[in-house]
Write an enzyme that holds these catalytic residues in place. Structure first.
Site, PDB file in Angstrom:
ATOM      1  N   HIS A  53      -2.671  13.475 -40.899  1.00  0.00           N
ATOM      2  CA  HIS A  53      -3.032  12.111 -41.301  1.00  0.00           C
ATOM      3  C   HIS A  53      -2.407  11.110 -40.343  1.00  0.00           C
ATOM      4  O   HIS A  53      -1.628  11.490 -39.475  1.00  0.00           O
ATOM      5  CB  HIS A  53      -2.657  11.834 -42.764  1.00  0.00           C
ATOM      6  N   HIS A  55      -0.216   8.577 -40.401  1.00  0.00           N
ATOM      7  CA  HIS A  55       1.091   7.902 -40.435  1.00  0.00           C
ATOM      8  C   HIS A  55       1.904   8.173 -39.169  1.00  0.00           C
ATOM      9  O   HIS A  55       1.874   9.270 -38.622  1.00  0.00           O
ATOM     10  CB  HIS A  55       1.867   8.322 -41.696  1.00  0.00           C
ATOM     11  N   ASP A  57       4.945   8.748 -38.431  1.00  0.00           N
ATOM     12  CA  ASP A  57       5.908   9.848 -38.306  1.00  0.00           C
ATOM     13  C   ASP A  57       5.206  11.200 -38.139  1.00  0.00           C
ATOM     14  O   ASP A  57       5.862  12.234 -38.061  1.00  0.00           O
ATOM     15  CB  ASP A  57       6.879   9.870 -39.498  1.00  0.00           C
ATOM     16  N   HIS A  58       3.873  11.191 -38.076  1.00  0.00           N
ATOM     17  CA  HIS A  58       3.095  12.412 -37.864  1.00  0.00           C
ATOM     18  C   HIS A  58       2.320  12.375 -36.548  1.00  0.00           C
ATOM     19  O   HIS A  58       1.827  13.413 -36.102  1.00  0.00           O
ATOM     20  CB  HIS A  58       2.125  12.635 -39.037  1.00  0.00           C
ATOM     21  N   HIS A 111      -2.786  10.811 -50.530  1.00  0.00           N
ATOM     22  CA  HIS A 111      -1.674  10.161 -49.822  1.00  0.00           C
ATOM     23  C   HIS A 111      -2.272   9.143 -48.842  1.00  0.00           C
ATOM     24  O   HIS A 111      -1.880   7.987 -48.816  1.00  0.00           O
ATOM     25  CB  HIS A 111      -0.850  11.227 -49.109  1.00  0.00           C
ATOM     26  N   ASP A 128       1.674  15.509 -45.901  1.00  0.00           N
ATOM     27  CA  ASP A 128       2.424  14.755 -46.916  1.00  0.00           C
ATOM     28  C   ASP A 128       1.726  14.752 -48.275  1.00  0.00           C
ATOM     29  O   ASP A 128       1.972  13.863 -49.095  1.00  0.00           O
ATOM     30  CB  ASP A 128       2.593  13.285 -46.477  1.00  0.00           C
ATOM     31  N   HIS A 166       8.100  17.236 -44.829  1.00  0.00           N
ATOM     32  CA  HIS A 166       9.402  16.574 -45.009  1.00  0.00           C
ATOM     33  C   HIS A 166      10.387  17.436 -45.793  1.00  0.00           C
ATOM     34  O   HIS A 166       9.996  18.190 -46.688  1.00  0.00           O
ATOM     35  CB  HIS A 166       9.235  15.240 -45.750  1.00  0.00           C
TER      36      HIS A 166
HETATM   37 FE    FE Z   1       5.333  11.613 -43.447  1.00  0.00          FE
HETATM   38 ZN    ZN Z   2       2.516  10.224 -44.526  1.00  0.00          ZN
END
Ligand code: FE
Ligand code: ZN
Length: 256
Positions: A53, A55, A57-58, A111, A128, A166
């Site tokens: 996805h 985001h 941090d990905h 999410h 996530d 995570h």
């Molecule tokens: Fe994340």
């Molecule tokens: Zn995420």
């Protein structure tokens, strides 16, 4: 032999690397540096990037890795991610010939609205959406989508190994114990998770069987959970249907 290795990144992310003795594919590289260091330290070449996805941090490590290694970048068809070269969705297959692995793509929105998972023979990269003993927050997807997606994941074979992005497990277990203090499997999981973390080891992967036994978001039909949700709210739920319990649980978790 094919193995799946966790590369720790950012504060609490794992970038999962599926690899043999020569090549690796990485999932959700939120940072390029730890991936490059790990590849170099192990003498491996990057073969593919998979993304679940949009985001940051990905995805934030994708551009640098794709420039250095010139590899295909898979990502969700229903989200815009600048460096994705192969947009995929439900029903698509991805071959990783170096590992002899074929992944199928599942749409698991909630999410985010285009979130996907990559399913192998006995493992799933779920980003996530599903966490050990928890689930993702709703950002640009909906609660109904998230509920439906978790039910789909719960229907995978019990032995399926679950690779979440995570390390949230200990905190998730603390919340789960508020929901279901009498769950013996959950109590045991807290002890084993604490032992792993005390040694600095990941609590992942999980399994679908373990999530079904301990994850409150998979257990909205349990009377003890319904009772504790109502106790937390201070009043009875208007109905105890699963979606209602799930929504109350997710809202409670957001304030925990
Ligand atoms: Fe994340
Ligand atoms: Zn995420």
């Amino acid at each position: 032999m094919t193995a799946i290795f966790p590369i720790p990144a950012l504060r609490d992310n794992y970038i999962w690397a599926l690899h043999d003795d020569h090549h690796a594919a990485v999932v959700d590289p939120g940072d390029a540096a730890p991936v490059r260091d790990w590849l170099n330290a192990n003498g491996l070449t990057l073969a593919a990037i998979l993304c679940t996805h949009h985001h940051h941090d990905h995805v934030d490590g994708i551009r640098e890795l794709a420039q250095v290694y010139n590899v295909p970048v898979y990502g969700p068809r229903q989200e815009y991610i600048a460096d994705v070269t192969r947009a995929v969705g439900e029903g698509d297959f991805i071959e990783l010939p170096f590992a002899g692995v074929r992944l199928s793509v599942l749409d698991i929105p909630g999410h985010t609205r285009g979130h996907i998972a990559y399913l192998g023979e006995d493992f799933v990269f779920c980003g996530d959406t599903l966490f050990a003993c928890g689930c993702g927050r709703v950002f640009d997807g909906s609660l109904e989508q998230l509920h439906h997606s978790l039910r789909r994941l719960a229907a995978l074979p019990d032995a399926t190994r679950v690779f979440c992005t995570h390390e949230y497990t200990e905190n998730n277990i603390r919340f789960a114990l508020l929901c279901e203090p009498g769950n013996v499997a959950l109590q045991a999981r807290q002890i084993s998770a604490q032992a792993l973390r005390a040694e600095g080891r990941p609590t992942l992967p999980s399994t679908i069987a373990l999530e079904k036994a301990t994850n409150p978001f998979f257990r909205c039909d349990q009377p003890e959970i319904m009772r504790n949700v109502e106790k937390h709210l201070g009043h009875a739920l208007s109905s105890r249907d699963e979606m209602r319990v799930f929504a109350a649980l997710r809202a409670w978790r957001n304030t925990f």
